[in-house]
Scaffold this active site. Structure first.
Site, PDB file in Angstrom:
ATOM      1  N   TYR A 180       0.860  -1.189   0.000  1.00 12.96           N
ATOM      2  CA  TYR A 180       0.000   0.000   0.000  1.00 12.96           C
ATOM      3  C   TYR A 180       0.888   1.228   0.000  1.00 12.96           C
ATOM      4  CZ  TYR A 180      -3.469   3.423   1.650  1.00 12.96           C
ATOM      5  OH  TYR A 180      -4.288   4.512   1.790  1.00 12.96           O
ATOM      6  N   ASP A 211       9.247   2.871  -0.208  1.00 15.36           N
ATOM      7  CA  ASP A 211       8.204   3.508   0.582  1.00 15.36           C
ATOM      8  C   ASP A 211       8.440   3.103   2.034  1.00 15.36           C
ATOM      9  OD1 ASP A 211       5.998   4.310   1.944  1.00 15.36           O
ATOM     10  OD2 ASP A 211       4.530   3.532   0.503  1.00 15.36           O
ATOM     11  N   LYS A 213       4.294   9.025   8.902  1.00 15.59           N
ATOM     12  CA  LYS A 213       4.061   8.423  10.214  1.00 15.59           C
ATOM     13  C   LYS A 213       5.060   8.907  11.290  1.00 15.59           C
ATOM     14  CE  LYS A 213       1.042   5.080   8.247  1.00 15.59           C
ATOM     15  NZ  LYS A 213       0.978   4.147   7.166  1.00 15.59           N
TER      16      LYS A 213
HETATM   17  C1  LIG Z   1       0.326   4.706   5.758  1.00 20.16           C
HETATM   18  C2  LIG Z   1       1.089   4.449   4.522  1.00 20.16           C
HETATM   19  C3  LIG Z   1       1.054   5.318   3.420  1.00 20.16           C
HETATM   20  C4  LIG Z   1       0.101   6.477   3.347  1.00 20.16           C
HETATM   21  O1  LIG Z   1       0.337   7.431   4.318  1.00 20.16           O
HETATM   22  P1  LIG Z   1      -0.863   8.426   4.726  1.00 20.16           P
HETATM   23  O2  LIG Z   1      -0.231   9.363   5.678  1.00 20.16           O
HETATM   24  O3  LIG Z   1      -1.937   7.550   5.310  1.00 20.16           O
HETATM   25  O4  LIG Z   1      -1.327   9.092   3.480  1.00 20.16           O
HETATM   26  C5  LIG Z   1       1.909   5.093   2.366  1.00 20.16           C
HETATM   27  N1  LIG Z   1       2.744   4.034   2.372  1.00 20.16           N
HETATM   28  C6  LIG Z   1       2.802   3.170   3.400  1.00 20.16           C
HETATM   29  C7  LIG Z   1       3.782   2.050   3.351  1.00 20.16           C
HETATM   30  C8  LIG Z   1       1.957   3.325   4.488  1.00 20.16           C
HETATM   31  O5  LIG Z   1       1.979   2.436   5.479  1.00 20.16           O
END
Ligand SMILES: *Cc1c(COP(=O)(O)O)cnc(C)c1O
Length: 428
Positions: free
Chosen positions: A144, A239, A267
């Site tokens: 994701y 990511d 995060k």
């Molecule tokens: C949470 C998440 C996102 C998206 O971040 P948001 O702040 O919710 O837009 C993107 N990549 C990974 C791996 C994530 O866990």
């Protein structure tokens, strides 16, 4: 436990907010109950509107690695807020956080702050496309990367949880430029990347998958991905929105010693405030406006409160031994959890990397999206509800991770283990 106030709030919320929530998994649909509404949190605990207390393993989906309302972060916010909440102009604090990120993350020479992980990944892909002059994005099934159009093809997180194959509202022209291939499959990876007709701009990956539950990269997978992308001139994007400042201070790239071209953060980097970031080699980052032609902007980017919280959070993580202690705590907890599962007879595969872990309700190993999907979500749903009723707050989906934080005490973990033992007995 009673959930009378939460029930009332949920009814009220649904009048004004679609599904009553501002992010879909929060509605708890896949675990067959209504959500509890959280009113406050401190350390390892969250408290709901009925006054129930829970040991929190969601940790706001990752940011709260120091636990909730850490005094240093609260103090930094108090210090910042009296000077104003947003200027839409450069500030000294964004330099301080940027320098900390460049110092910490091996691949990052320059960094741009945004307000969410979604913005970070979306912008990194635009940059990779602008830089290479190519269009196609390769991603992995079950990963994701936020909710931008290009990524909602075989995506993880809420997209799996709700059983949505992709999403309506995304034009075929966009989907056609995203190729999703299985995680941990070297053969398909090589075949795809070597296909010259594909016009591949970049590969984006969670170096440890956290959004189909926790799935580790198999030995050699990230190495092969790095050597192929390097050879073929394809931009490699890690990511690290979950893994950044989580697996080590320098993220998964430091943990595995594999250096991507671009890195996305979110995060933890905001200390619980809305912050994302993307960065990488200066040669690529210098293509961003105003130095280069690739446009990306944000009214609240580099927001002074968010920067203050981020700086305070990162300072806490710099303490010597922090990551070793977190690893030891998570390892000990996982070993005891494994014993509980083994004794119960419930088929559980426990995957863990550092302070990220998932108990999959399946008898088979989980190494990719297809094997994750074999997990029994009805059993997870029952386990979730039983744990909630005993004061343990897990993610309301089988396909998410449990986060271990610095704030969870031996008592908190012991309580979670006892309740797991009880819950597993009642699953059979
Ligand atoms: C949470 C998440 C996102 C998206 O971040 P948001 O702040 O919710 O837009 C993107 N990549 C990974 C791996 C994530 O866990």
């Amino acid at each position: 436990m009673e959930y009378i106030v939460s029930q009332k709030l949920f009814t009220e919320a649904r009048k004004y907010i679609p599904g009553g929530v501002n992010s879909p998994v929060r509605a708890c649909k896949s675990v067959g109950c209504d959500p509890v509404f959280i009113t406050k949190a401190k350390g390892a605990s969250v408290f709901d509107a009925d006054g129930n207390e829970y040991v929190d393993f969601v940790c706001s989906w990752g940011p709260m690695i120091m636990g909730h309302a850490h005094p240093d972060i609260i103090e930094a916010l108090h210090g910042a807020v009296v000077n104003g909440t947003s200027f839409g102009a450069p500030t000294p604090t964004e330099i301080e956080l940027a320098a900390m990120v460049v110092e910490a993350v091996p691949s990052i020479e320059k960094v741009r702050f945004v307000s969410s992980g979604t913005e970070a990944t979306m912008s990194a892909v635009r940059l990779a496309r602008g830089y290479t002059g190519r269009n196609v994005v390769v991603k992995f099934d079950g990963c994701y990367h936020g909710h931008a159009d290009s990524f909602l093809v075989k995506a993880g997180s809420g997209v799996i949880t709700l059983g949505i194959p992709g999403s309506p509202g995304i034009p075929d022209d966009i989907v056609k430029n995203t190729i999703s291939i299985p995680y941990n499959n070297l053969e398909i990876l090589e075949k795809t990347l070597r296909d010259e007709e594909l016009d591949i701009a970049c590969v984006i990956i969670e170096p440890v998958a956290g959004n189909m539950g926790c799935v580790a990269p198999q030995s050699g997978f990230l190495e092969k991905l790095r050597s192929l992308t390097e050879e073929l001139g394809i931009v490699l994007i890690f990511d690290e929105v979950i893994t950044g400042f989580r697996l080590s201070y320098g993220g998964a790239q430091e943990y595995y010693n594999i250096i991507p071209d671009l890195t996305c953060l979110g995060k933890i980097i905001g200390g619980g405030l809305p912050v994302g970031a993307y960065g990488g080699k200066a040669e690529i980052m210098d293509n961003i406006a105003p130095d280069g032609p690739v446009y990306q902007a944000g009214t609240l980017s580099g927001n002074p409160l968010a920067m203050a919280a981020g700086i305070a959070a990162l300072k806490l993580l710099q303490r010597a031994g922090f990551y070793d202690e977190l690893e030891a705590k998570a390892r000990g907890f996982a070993e005891r959890l494994q014993n509980v599962a083994g004794a119960s007879g419930v088929p559980v595969q426990l995957n863990r990397v550092g302070s990220l872990m998932t108990s999959f309700f399946t008898g088979e190993q989980v190494t990719d999206f297809d094997s994750a999907m074999k997990a029994d979500t009805d059993t997870y749903a029952k386990h979730y509800r039983q744990m909630l009723s005993k004061g343990i707050y897990l993610a309301p989906s089988q396909f998410e991770v449990a986060f271990i934080s610095a704030a969870q005490s031996e008592n908190d973990l012991e309580k979670a283990l006892k309740m797991t033992e009880w819950s597993f007995k009642n699953l059979l």
